[in-house]
Design a protein around this motif. Structure first.
Motif, short mmCIF file in Angstrom:
data_model
loop_
_atom_site.label_atom_id
_atom_site.label_comp_id
_atom_site.label_asym_id
_atom_site.label_seq_id
_atom_site.Cartn_x
_atom_site.Cartn_y
_atom_site.Cartn_z
N THR A 105 61.30 -81.01 -12.36
CA THR A 105 60.93 -80.21 -13.21
C THR A 105 59.96 -78.75 -13.03
O THR A 105 59.30 -78.35 -12.71
CB THR A 105 60.79 -81.66 -14.23
N ARG A 106 60.72 -78.03 -14.33
CA ARG A 106 59.73 -76.67 -14.28
C ARG A 106 58.07 -77.40 -15.54
O ARG A 106 58.51 -78.01 -15.33
CB ARG A 106 60.38 -75.50 -15.00
N TYR A 162 56.68 -75.43 -17.38
CA TYR A 162 56.24 -75.02 -17.89
C TYR A 162 56.68 -76.52 -18.85
O TYR A 162 56.40 -76.71 -20.13
CB TYR A 162 56.48 -74.47 -19.32
N CYS A 163 57.47 -77.67 -18.14
CA CYS A 163 57.99 -79.10 -18.99
C CYS A 163 57.75 -80.04 -18.92
O CYS A 163 57.76 -81.06 -18.82
CB CYS A 163 59.43 -79.02 -18.60
N ARG A 202 52.34 -72.76 -24.79
CA ARG A 202 53.46 -73.85 -24.55
C ARG A 202 52.27 -74.70 -25.58
O ARG A 202 52.85 -76.33 -25.53
CB ARG A 202 53.13 -74.27 -23.08
N GLN A 241 57.89 -79.07 -26.31
CA GLN A 241 58.64 -79.67 -25.31
C GLN A 241 59.76 -78.08 -25.67
O GLN A 241 59.26 -77.51 -26.68
CB GLN A 241 60.30 -80.50 -26.53
N SER A 242 60.68 -78.16 -24.10
CA SER A 242 60.79 -76.88 -23.93
C SER A 242 62.29 -76.30 -25.07
O SER A 242 62.84 -77.15 -25.80
CB SER A 242 61.47 -76.92 -22.90
N SER A 301 62.83 -69.90 -23.65
CA SER A 301 62.02 -69.64 -23.07
C SER A 301 62.16 -68.64 -21.98
O SER A 301 63.33 -68.66 -21.91
CB SER A 301 61.18 -71.13 -22.44
N GLN A 316 64.90 -80.95 -17.19
CA GLN A 316 63.82 -80.72 -17.98
C GLN A 316 63.33 -82.14 -18.79
O GLN A 316 64.35 -82.96 -19.05
CB GLN A 316 64.35 -79.51 -19.29
N GLN A 317 62.21 -82.22 -19.06
CA GLN A 317 61.50 -83.68 -18.50
C GLN A 317 60.97 -83.72 -20.37
O GLN A 317 60.30 -82.62 -21.05
CB GLN A 317 60.94 -84.21 -18.05
N ASN A 336 59.00 -84.76 -23.68
CA ASN A 336 57.87 -84.65 -23.71
C ASN A 336 57.84 -85.84 -24.92
O ASN A 336 57.51 -84.87 -25.97
CB ASN A 336 56.79 -84.07 -24.20
N GLY A 388 65.03 -80.40 -22.88
CA GLY A 388 64.43 -79.73 -22.92
C GLY A 388 65.23 -78.47 -23.95
O GLY A 388 65.18 -77.38 -23.55
#
Length: 819
Positions: free
Chosen positions: A435-436, A438-439, A580, A688-689, A693, A724-725, A727, A796
């Motif tokens: 996962t990035r 920022y995610c 973010r 959430q992304s 982005s 990407q997870q 949130n 994501g």
């Protein structure tokens, strides 16, 4: 969309004669001399029947029908002579899309509709030839080619044909470059026409641009089977889920894709029993450049060499940790050097292979004298020739090393064409799906991962390496299934290299503009020619983001050094806490700092050389304001070190290494404070992304050669192995709270002018999502970066209401209309 695609394609498309095109690009089918002559004779007879006395037809469909008859005659002759493989000719549009193609040579079965997986040669036809029809045909063709090459991962290159009146033009599109021929009169030059058809209709798939190491497993789900060739034998993998895909607006580039895959048993389509899913990364690299696996092996070897030194603790690269307060950090560092445990901090490539090189650019090809892809409304192009093409007498630049080509697209003079190195595909296999940063769900998770990133950069410092592409896309994390904690996986080492102390030229601008170091953006060192030197211009009251032309940078080459990787980590953390978190004041300030530009914005410079503590305490969400002191300490350390290095010119000396080490030590302490699990600031939810982005700039070997991407980012480019997870608690913090007013000094005088683009770009792969949502023209969204086979919104991806920036843009337009 087509206009933007055309502008990008103008930089990568050249011209050649028909003879050179036949020799350099067209397939050479394995036909015997007698067979080829018999097929050619059948084609001539049909051409004489349908094209005699020139083409005097009144409709485009009649042109297409005449060609269809000739193709049918060629196909029947081949079939009668035992040729098993032959393309069909169809007059139709691409199923499931709104990009139309007048006609095509395809390998679709008669019961199947045309799609991006079975169109082999796209054709565009206009009844008459003039400035307008030529421009329309070219835009329509390249839009179709881009869509097909985005959708079908097997494509290495494609052929196309445009017809205006009696003139036919042949096209070749690849990840390296694109080429068109001089037009010829196909109603009279039957020999050339029939030879083109034979070359294309009876060619092998490989010669038509289909990668022999990728097979289509499912037409409906777009699943593919990748073959990874190794000395010990091939391994085959079935894609089960798309993790990341670049939606490009042009053809050339890295075109990074990332899939979750399962290994298959032998040559069957059955998954191996007892094996875990893996992650496969597919990227196109310049021929001769090292793969990420090659680079990673060299980095790890140098870390091993450092660990084997009996007195490694006394190295200048660790001088900053001599104080007793860093004893715990040194103990943890020593543990990492034992038994290759340092590899836990990196996203390790487990296996991989490379494919064959793409076709090289013919030496006799030439840049066009005017734009090939132009707007019909552009009167300046109306006088450009459309029947014949004049060659330039200036020879093309020869292909050069990879770094030579890593110039951002926006920095190229329109009259200068990029280098066109041949491309080869690289397949890389990873164990971890990450996962990035920022995610991640909480700020505490972000700070813990950034703390570990500083440790990984310390390892690279000791090994003598710089990463050069630190960003929110390449700092990744994997969650420990036992503890639930997020662990760093530093990824994308494609641009990493040994720090070259003897370099004579500045490093190219690589990475995501949001996080690029200030000295790299401005191409000048702090403190080199005075207090701030060439940076002084940015501190004046000016609205311009452009550097002062009267104050050129000094001749000292600006190299990406160890401090720059640390600075990029700082910008990544600052972007996450301001942009973010769902908090309008911090979002507004972040928009002024993080700009999608390859020059140094004034507000960005001020956030580096002047204190940010007070402004962060004003604009951050209340529970997060406690981090302002630590971020100010980080900023102060980075700027002081940069300035001292510049004043003393110690960038490449042992004294400089000690300065880099001191900066690393201080950032280690600062991020350790931020990562305190009991601190109130660690419980803030991240948004959430979205598909908007930050993305790496696709550099000109790009690059953008991510960071893009890019992994629109994530990009092109620039391209990450990431899941990407979502949130689940994204809006928990703001529920029941009053909306806070912006401090006066944070309110932009002109939001449209000062805020700039809300998000970055993946190298040359532009994010057009907002335009489509606002205009509602129903065109395909080329900014899509994450695909899901589940039918719902992919983790994501942007919510149904559009990205934050898109919603903000629409609100501003409504307010302006009311005013």
């Amino acid at each position: 969309m087509r206009a933007e695609t055309g502008e990008l394609m103008n930089r990568e498309t050249l011209e050649c004669s028909t003879e050179v095109f036949f020799k350099s690009y067209l397939p050479q089918p394995q036909l015997s001399g007698d067979t080829r002559r018999a097929i050619r004779d059948a084609g001539f007879l049909s051409a004489r029947e349908h094209l005699q006395d020139g083409l005097l037809l009144g409709k485009e469909d009649e042109i297409a029908s005449s060609l269809k008859a000739i193709v049918a005659a060629v196909a029947k002759a081949g079939e009668d002579l035992g040729c098993e493989k032959c393309l069909r000719y169809t007059i139709s549009s691409i199923a499931g899309g709104n990009l139309k193609v007048n006609a095509s040579l395809n390998n679709a079965k008669r019961s199947h509709a045309l799609s991006s997986t079975n169109i082999v040669v796209a054709m565009e036809i206009k009844l008459v030839r003039n400035f307008e029809t030529v421009g329309q045909n070219r835009h329509q063709l390249v839009s179709t080619i881009v869509q097909i090459m985005n959708d079908d991962v097997r494509r290495m290159f494609m052929f196309g044909i445009t017809i205006e009146g009696t003139q036919m033009t042949l096209w070749y599109f690849s990840r390296s470059h694109s080429t068109k021929t001089e037009s010829f009169d196909f109603t009279k030059d039957w020999e050339t026409l029939v030879e083109v058809l034979i070359s294309l209709m009876f060619a092998e798939d490989r010669d038509l641009g289909f990668d022999p190491n990728i097979a289509l497993a499912s037409h409906t789900n777009h699943q593919y089977i990748y073959t990874v060739n190794r000395e010990s034998g091939p391994r085959r993998f079935l894609t089960t889920h798309s993790i990341f895909e670049t939606r490009a607006l042009s053809v050339a580039g890295r075109m990074t894709r990332v899939f979750r895959v399962v290994e298959l048993e032998g040559q069957t389509n059955e998954p191996k029993k007892g094996v875990k899913p893996m992650v496969l990364k597919d990227v196109s690299l310049d021929e001769g450049s090292e793969t990420e696996m090659d680079i990673q092996k060299k980095l790890f070897a140098d870390i091993e060499k450092f660990a084997e030194q009996p007195n490694w603790r006394e190295a200048p690269s660790l001088a900053g940790f001599a104080d007793e307060k860093y004893a715990g950090d040194m103990s943890a560092f020593a543990e990492l050097l034992q038994g290759e445990r340092y590899k836990d901090l990196f996203l390790v490539v487990r296996d991989g292979s490379t494919g064959e090189a793409s076709k090289p650019l013919p030496p006799s090809a030439w840049p066009p004298t005017s734009k090939l892809f132009y707007s019909v409304a552009d009167a300046s192009q109306a006088s450009a020739p459309v029947v014949s093409t004049q060659r330039l007498t200036v020879p093309l630049q020869a292909n050069t090393a990879r770094d030579r080509q890593l110039r951002p697209q926006s920095q190229i003079d329109p009259g200068i064409y990029r280098d066109h190195a041949s491309k080869r595909r690289s397949f890389l296999l990873f164990d971890d799906e990450c996962t990035r940063v920022y995610c991640l769900p909480k700020t505490r998770d972000v700070f813990a991962v950034l703390r570990d990133c500083i440790m990984a950069l310390r390892l690279m410092l000791c090994a003598g390496w710089v990463h050069r592409d630190i960003s929110c896309n390449n700092i990744m994390a994997a969650q420990d299934p036992q503890t639930g904690q997020w662990k760093l996986k530093l990824a994308d080492l494609e641009y990493s290299k040994k720090f070259n102390v003897n370099a004579s030229a500045s490093d190219p601008k690589i990475g995501t503009p949001f996080f690029m170091p200030s000295e790299i953006l401005q191409r000048v060192y702090f403190g080199y020619d005075g207090d701030l030197g060439s940076f002084d211009v940015f501190l004046s009251d000016t609205d311009s983001d452009e550097p002062n032309a009267a104050s050129p940078p000094p001749e000292e080459p600006v190299l990406h050094n160890y401090l720059h990787d640390l600075e990029a980590t700082y910008w990544t953390g600052l972007w996450i806490i301001t942009s973010r978190v769902n908090h309008e004041p911090s979002l507004t300030w972040g928009l002024k700092i993080f700009r999608d530009t390859l020059t140094l914005p004034p507000d960005r410079l001020k956030a580096f050389i002047k204190s940010v503590r007070h402004v962060l305490e004003e604009c951050l969400v209340e529970d997060l304001r406690g981090v302002a002191k630590s971020f100010e300490r980080i900023r102060k350390t980075l700027f002081a070190c940069a300035k001292e290095l510049g004043e003393k010119k110690e960038w490449t000396t042992d004294k400089g290494l000690k300065m880099y080490s001191t900066a690393n030590a201080r950032l280690t302490a600062a991020f350790a404070t931020l990562a305190n699990p009991t601190a109130a600031w660690g419980n803030i939810d991240l948004e959430q992304s979205t598909s908007s982005s930050p993305r790496c700039m696709e550099a000109v070997n790009e690059d953008s050669d991510k960071p893009q991407v890019i992994p629109s980012a994530v990009q092109e480019g620039k391209e990450s192995t990431v899941q990407q997870q979502p949130n689940k608690d994204a809006k928990k913090n703001t529920k029941g709270k009053k909306k806070e007013r912006l401090p006066k000094r944070l309110k932009p005088k002109n939001p449209d002018k000062e805020a700039g683009p809300a998000f970055g770009r993946k190298r040359t792969h532009r994010d057009a999502e907002e335009e489509y949502q606002d205009e509602g023209e129903g065109r395909p969204n080329h900014s899509k970066r994450v695909k899901s086979n589940s039918g719902g919104r992919a983790p994501g991806s942007a919510p149904s209401g559009g990205s934050t920036s898109a919603r903000r843009t629409r609100s501003a337009r409504k307010m302006k209309a009311r005013d």
